[in-house]
Design a protein around this motif. Structure first.
Motif, PDB file in Angstrom:
ATOM      1  N   ILE A 102      53.553  -5.955  29.361  1.00 59.65           N
ATOM      2  CA  ILE A 102      53.548  -4.584  28.807  1.00 59.65           C
ATOM      3  C   ILE A 102      53.419  -3.578  29.940  1.00 59.65           C
ATOM      4  O   ILE A 102      54.122  -2.554  29.979  1.00 59.65           O
ATOM      5  N   GLY A 103      52.528  -3.863  30.895  1.00 57.43           N
ATOM      6  CA  GLY A 103      52.419  -3.000  32.069  1.00 57.43           C
ATOM      7  C   GLY A 103      53.727  -2.945  32.841  1.00 57.43           C
ATOM      8  O   GLY A 103      54.119  -1.891  33.355  1.00 57.43           O
ATOM      9  N   GLY A 104      54.423  -4.092  32.904  1.00 59.61           N
ATOM     10  CA  GLY A 104      55.705  -4.149  33.587  1.00 59.61           C
ATOM     11  C   GLY A 104      56.805  -3.398  32.870  1.00 59.61           C
ATOM     12  O   GLY A 104      57.861  -3.139  33.460  1.00 59.61           O
ATOM     13  N   VAL A 105      56.606  -3.082  31.596  1.00 59.79           N
ATOM     14  CA  VAL A 105      57.532  -2.228  30.852  1.00 59.79           C
ATOM     15  C   VAL A 105      57.158  -0.757  31.045  1.00 59.79           C
ATOM     16  O   VAL A 105      58.015   0.104  31.291  1.00 59.79           O
ATOM     17  N   ILE A 106      55.858  -0.464  30.963  1.00 54.26           N
ATOM     18  CA  ILE A 106      55.391   0.925  31.032  1.00 54.26           C
ATOM     19  C   ILE A 106      55.627   1.537  32.412  1.00 54.26           C
ATOM     20  O   ILE A 106      56.180   2.641  32.538  1.00 54.26           O
ATOM     21  N   PHE A 107      55.236   0.838  33.468  1.00 53.55           N
ATOM     22  CA  PHE A 107      55.279   1.425  34.807  1.00 53.55           C
ATOM     23  C   PHE A 107      56.697   1.795  35.261  1.00 53.55           C
ATOM     24  O   PHE A 107      56.888   2.890  35.811  1.00 53.55           O
ATOM     25  N   PRO A 108      57.707   0.927  35.081  1.00 55.25           N
ATOM     26  CA  PRO A 108      59.066   1.334  35.470  1.00 55.25           C
ATOM     27  C   PRO A 108      59.570   2.541  34.685  1.00 55.25           C
ATOM     28  O   PRO A 108      60.260   3.404  35.236  1.00 55.25           O
ATOM     29  N   LEU A 109      59.226   2.603  33.387  1.00 51.87           N
ATOM     30  CA  LEU A 109      59.670   3.745  32.580  1.00 51.87           C
ATOM     31  C   LEU A 109      59.020   5.039  33.062  1.00 51.87           C
ATOM     32  O   LEU A 109      59.671   6.092  33.110  1.00 51.87           O
ATOM     33  N   VAL A 110      57.741   4.965  33.430  1.00 55.31           N
ATOM     34  CA  VAL A 110      57.059   6.152  33.952  1.00 55.31           C
ATOM     35  C   VAL A 110      57.705   6.588  35.268  1.00 55.31           C
ATOM     36  O   VAL A 110      58.002   7.783  35.470  1.00 55.31           O
ATOM     37  N   LEU A 111      57.935   5.634  36.181  1.00 53.88           N
ATOM     38  CA  LEU A 111      58.529   5.971  37.471  1.00 53.88           C
ATOM     39  C   LEU A 111      59.940   6.525  37.306  1.00 53.88           C
ATOM     40  O   LEU A 111      60.298   7.549  37.908  1.00 53.88           O
ATOM     41  N   GLU A 112      60.738   5.891  36.457  1.00 53.80           N
ATOM     42  CA  GLU A 112      62.134   6.303  36.283  1.00 53.80           C
ATOM     43  C   GLU A 112      62.252   7.682  35.647  1.00 53.80           C
ATOM     44  O   GLU A 112      63.154   8.457  35.993  1.00 53.80           O
ATOM     45  N   ASN A 113      61.323   8.010  34.758  1.00 53.14           N
ATOM     46  CA  ASN A 113      61.409   9.289  34.047  1.00 53.14           C
ATOM     47  C   ASN A 113      60.713  10.432  34.766  1.00 53.14           C
ATOM     48  O   ASN A 113      61.154  11.590  34.662  1.00 53.14           O
ATOM     49  N   SER A 166      60.206 -17.442  32.242  1.00 55.12           N
ATOM     50  CA  SER A 166      59.301 -17.349  33.393  1.00 55.12           C
ATOM     51  C   SER A 166      57.917 -16.842  33.024  1.00 55.12           C
ATOM     52  O   SER A 166      56.996 -16.921  33.836  1.00 55.12           O
ATOM     53  N   GLY A 167      57.755 -16.303  31.809  1.00 57.98           N
ATOM     54  CA  GLY A 167      56.432 -15.835  31.403  1.00 57.98           C
ATOM     55  C   GLY A 167      55.373 -16.915  31.525  1.00 57.98           C
ATOM     56  O   GLY A 167      54.217 -16.641  31.881  1.00 57.98           O
ATOM     57  N   SER A 168      55.770 -18.152  31.275  1.00 59.65           N
ATOM     58  CA  SER A 168      54.806 -19.257  31.340  1.00 59.65           C
ATOM     59  C   SER A 168      54.419 -19.601  32.769  1.00 59.65           C
ATOM     60  O   SER A 168      53.430 -20.304  32.992  1.00 59.65           O
ATOM     61  N   GLY A 205      46.884  -3.322  33.243  1.00 58.21           N
ATOM     62  CA  GLY A 205      46.851  -2.404  34.376  1.00 58.21           C
ATOM     63  C   GLY A 205      47.029  -3.106  35.707  1.00 58.21           C
ATOM     64  O   GLY A 205      47.847  -2.693  36.530  1.00 58.21           O
ATOM     65  N   GLY A 206      46.297  -4.182  35.917  1.00 54.61           N
ATOM     66  CA  GLY A 206      46.291  -4.855  37.216  1.00 54.61           C
ATOM     67  C   GLY A 206      47.571  -5.590  37.539  1.00 54.61           C
ATOM     68  O   GLY A 206      48.062  -5.553  38.675  1.00 54.61           O
ATOM     69  N   LEU A 207      48.142  -6.300  36.562  1.00 53.03           N
ATOM     70  CA  LEU A 207      49.364  -7.050  36.796  1.00 53.03           C
ATOM     71  C   LEU A 207      50.615  -6.258  36.441  1.00 53.03           C
ATOM     72  O   LEU A 207      51.731  -6.727  36.647  1.00 53.03           O
ATOM     73  N   GLY A 208      50.412  -5.041  35.882  1.00 49.81           N
ATOM     74  CA  GLY A 208      51.560  -4.175  35.651  1.00 49.81           C
ATOM     75  C   GLY A 208      52.286  -3.877  36.953  1.00 49.81           C
ATOM     76  O   GLY A 208      53.517  -3.811  37.001  1.00 49.81           O
ATOM     77  N   LEU A 209      51.522  -3.701  38.036  1.00 42.13           N
ATOM     78  CA  LEU A 209      52.128  -3.475  39.344  1.00 42.13           C
ATOM     79  C   LEU A 209      52.926  -4.693  39.787  1.00 42.13           C
ATOM     80  O   LEU A 209      54.067  -4.569  40.243  1.00 42.13           O
ATOM     81  N   MET A 210      52.346  -5.880  39.666  1.00 39.35           N
ATOM     82  CA  MET A 210      53.034  -7.090  40.102  1.00 39.35           C
ATOM     83  C   MET A 210      54.330  -7.304  39.327  1.00 39.35           C
ATOM     84  O   MET A 210      55.356  -7.696  39.890  1.00 39.35           O
ATOM     85  N   ASN A 211      54.299  -7.032  38.029  1.00 39.45           N
ATOM     86  CA  ASN A 211      55.471  -7.286  37.198  1.00 39.45           C
ATOM     87  C   ASN A 211      56.523  -6.188  37.293  1.00 39.45           C
ATOM     88  O   ASN A 211      57.620  -6.349  36.749  1.00 39.45           O
ATOM     89  N   SER A 212      56.187  -5.088  37.937  1.00 33.18           N
ATOM     90  CA  SER A 212      57.187  -4.034  38.156  1.00 33.18           C
ATOM     91  C   SER A 212      57.432  -3.816  39.637  1.00 33.18           C
ATOM     92  O   SER A 212      57.999  -2.800  40.036  1.00 33.18           O
ATOM     93  N   ILE A 213      57.031  -4.777  40.473  1.00 34.91           N
ATOM     94  CA  ILE A 213      57.114  -4.602  41.922  1.00 34.91           C
ATOM     95  C   ILE A 213      58.551  -4.424  42.378  1.00 34.91           C
ATOM     96  O   ILE A 213      58.835  -3.799  43.400  1.00 34.91           O
ATOM     97  N   VAL A 215      64.174  -4.327  35.145  1.00 32.73           N
ATOM     98  CA  VAL A 215      62.792  -4.825  35.209  1.00 32.73           C
ATOM     99  C   VAL A 215      62.119  -4.698  33.844  1.00 32.73           C
ATOM    100  O   VAL A 215      61.332  -5.563  33.442  1.00 32.73           O
ATOM    101  N   VAL A 216      62.449  -3.640  33.112  1.00 27.43           N
ATOM    102  CA  VAL A 216      61.909  -3.458  31.759  1.00 27.43           C
ATOM    103  C   VAL A 216      62.416  -4.560  30.844  1.00 27.43           C
ATOM    104  O   VAL A 216      61.648  -5.148  30.069  1.00 27.43           O
ATOM    105  N   PHE A 217      63.710  -4.864  30.907  1.00 24.09           N
ATOM    106  CA  PHE A 217      64.270  -5.930  30.079  1.00 24.09           C
ATOM    107  C   PHE A 217      63.611  -7.272  30.400  1.00 24.09           C
ATOM    108  O   PHE A 217      63.291  -8.061  29.496  1.00 24.09           O
ATOM    109  N   LEU A 218      63.399  -7.522  31.684  1.00 24.85           N
ATOM    110  CA  LEU A 218      62.779  -8.787  32.086  1.00 24.85           C
ATOM    111  C   LEU A 218      61.365  -8.883  31.534  1.00 24.85           C
ATOM    112  O   LEU A 218      60.964  -9.932  30.999  1.00 24.85           O
ATOM    113  N   ASN A 219      60.606  -7.807  31.646  1.00 23.58           N
ATOM    114  CA  ASN A 219      59.230  -7.835  31.154  1.00 23.58           C
ATOM    115  C   ASN A 219      59.155  -7.838  29.634  1.00 23.58           C
ATOM    116  O   ASN A 219      58.210  -8.403  29.060  1.00 23.58           O
TER     117      ASN A 219
END
Length: 410
Positions: free
Chosen positions: A153-164, A321-323, A27-35, A258-262
């Motif tokens: 995972i948050g970085g995958v979920i949040f963009p999909l929610v916003l886009e849809n 870059s995940g590391s 939840g917390g870093l989902g925002l950062m990873n979908s910024i 952004v989803v592909f990257l995450n």
């Protein structure tokens, strides 16, 4: 290395710590990873009349505060544990998603996305990782990598929610839906995260970075390397969607970059952590930075807007870059006593925060000077990763020399 014993290395309580961290970080870093999707959205909607250089300062401030706020968070964690800090960070993040829908002017986004979101994310970025350090030593890389992979995972979920949802519900209500998801994910972290070590009272200078610890050459060069890779890391994360839109990629697919990257970042945060516990934390960090360098200069630079090449870059860069997020804290933990981890982590990321502050605005200015083209931005990101790689290789050599001297002395 400092390894006070015994560490649980597993068991119910330690595994619940990882579970709580996993949920909170999702939840917390989902925002950062979908910024990047927010950067692209407000650049083409609310703030379309402003330049990339001006808008980039919103996200530079956000990145800066994610790291810089650790000046206070680290010592408070050492003295009082995670509970209050998790509640504070969770409250700030939920407030961000409520307020974001009301933002229209530039200063609105500076306050909500730059200031409040940066502060809130900082709590969730630091506290779960520091808590895991209380319970794991030998398996710290694997445990931290697993928890940090949740941010992908948050970085995958949040963009999909916003886009849809945004086309039907509108931006304001969509961000509130994302805020509700974030709240649901943060609750287990607030409940499950507990310290193992007794509190360490803060000294009068606890709220200041302890720059004296950088007299250790290995720690100083590690800090410099982390500074450089944060310069490089945030540029693709925040500009991949804007890049795609600029080069004519369909908007729906551009937001999915952004989803592909995450999606690539998920195994990129977890698997290197597992391998790092076996082959060496710094060695694995150096190898993953080689992959980032190849992705940026070998795939993204010559892509020139090609859809397939851009998708391949997003996935490969995500893996490499995940590391950046999961291994650097573990490497810092190798160079300090666990009971002082908050202070060391704080000092390192105070320096790193300056790279996070300036990297994105520099990239925005480069785009302006390159007449809207992205090749200069890509070269800048590649050079940053090359500099970071050289730093981590230097640390490996310094530590290897130390081990050799210690062996001879014995």
């Amino acid at each position: 290395m400092y390894h006070p014993q015994p560490y649980p290395e597993g068991g119910l309580r330690a595994n619940l710590i990882v579970l709580g961290s996993f949920s909170a970080i999702m939840g917390g870093l989902g925002l950062m990873n979908s910024i990047g999707i927010y950067q692209a959205w407000i650049s083409t909607h609310q703030l379309a009349h402003l330049s990339d250089s001006q808008i980039s300062w919103i996200f530079g401030l956000y990145n800066f505060l994610v790291f810089f706020s650790g000046i206070q968070i680290g010592p408070v964690f050492d003295a009082h544990g995670p509970r209050f800090l998790m509640l504070t960070g969770s409250t700030l993040l939920v407030l961000v998603f409520v307020l974001l829908g009301f933002c229209h002017a530039y200063w609105h986004f500076v306050v909500v996305l730059g200031l409040l979101a940066g502060l809130g994310t900082s709590f969730i970025f630091i506290v779960p990782v520091a808590t895991i350090g209380h319970y794991f030593c030998v398996r710290r890389g694997a445990a931290t990598g697993l928890a940090m992979s949740a941010g992908s995972i948050g970085g995958v979920i949040f963009p999909l929610v916003l886009e849809n949802l945004a086309p039907t519900l509108g931006f304001a209500w969509t961000t509130r839906v994302i805020g509700l998801i974030t709240l649901f994910l943060l609750i287990p972290g607030c409940i499950l995260l507990r310290p193992r070590l007794p509190p360490k009272p803060a000294s009068g200078t606890a709220l200041l970075p302890d720059l004296a610890i950088l007299k250790d050459p290995a720690l100083a060069v590690t800090t410099l390397g982390a500074f450089f890779i944060e310069w490089g890391f945030f540029i693709p994360l925040e500009y991949i969607t804007s890049y795609s839109l600029t080069y004519g990629i369909a908007p729906r697919l551009a937001y999915l970059m952004v989803v592909f990257l995450n999606a690539g970042s998920f195994p990129g945060r977890w698997i290197p952590g597992i391998l790092a516990d076996r082959v060496g934390r710094f060695e694995m960090l150096a190898l993953t930075n080689v992959l980032c360098l190849v992705a940026v200069l070998g795939i993204w630079l010559p892509a020139d807007g090609n859809v397939v090449a851009t998708i391949v870059f997003a996935v490969v860069f995500g893996i490499g870059s995940g590391s950046n997020i999961s291994l650097v804290p573990v490497c810092v933990g190798e160079l300090c006593p666990v009971e002082s981890y908050g202070r060391f982590y704080t000092t390192v990321y105070t320096v790193v925060s300056l790279g996070a502050l300036t990297g994105v605005p520099i990239a925005g200015e480069i785009i302006r000077r390159c007449d809207g083209q992205y090749w200069g931005l890509i070269v800048f990101a590649g050079c940053a990763y090359a500099a970071g790689l050289m730093c981590f290789v230097a640390v490996i050599l310094v530590r290897g020399r130390r081990k050799t001297v210690d062996t001879v002395d014995e």
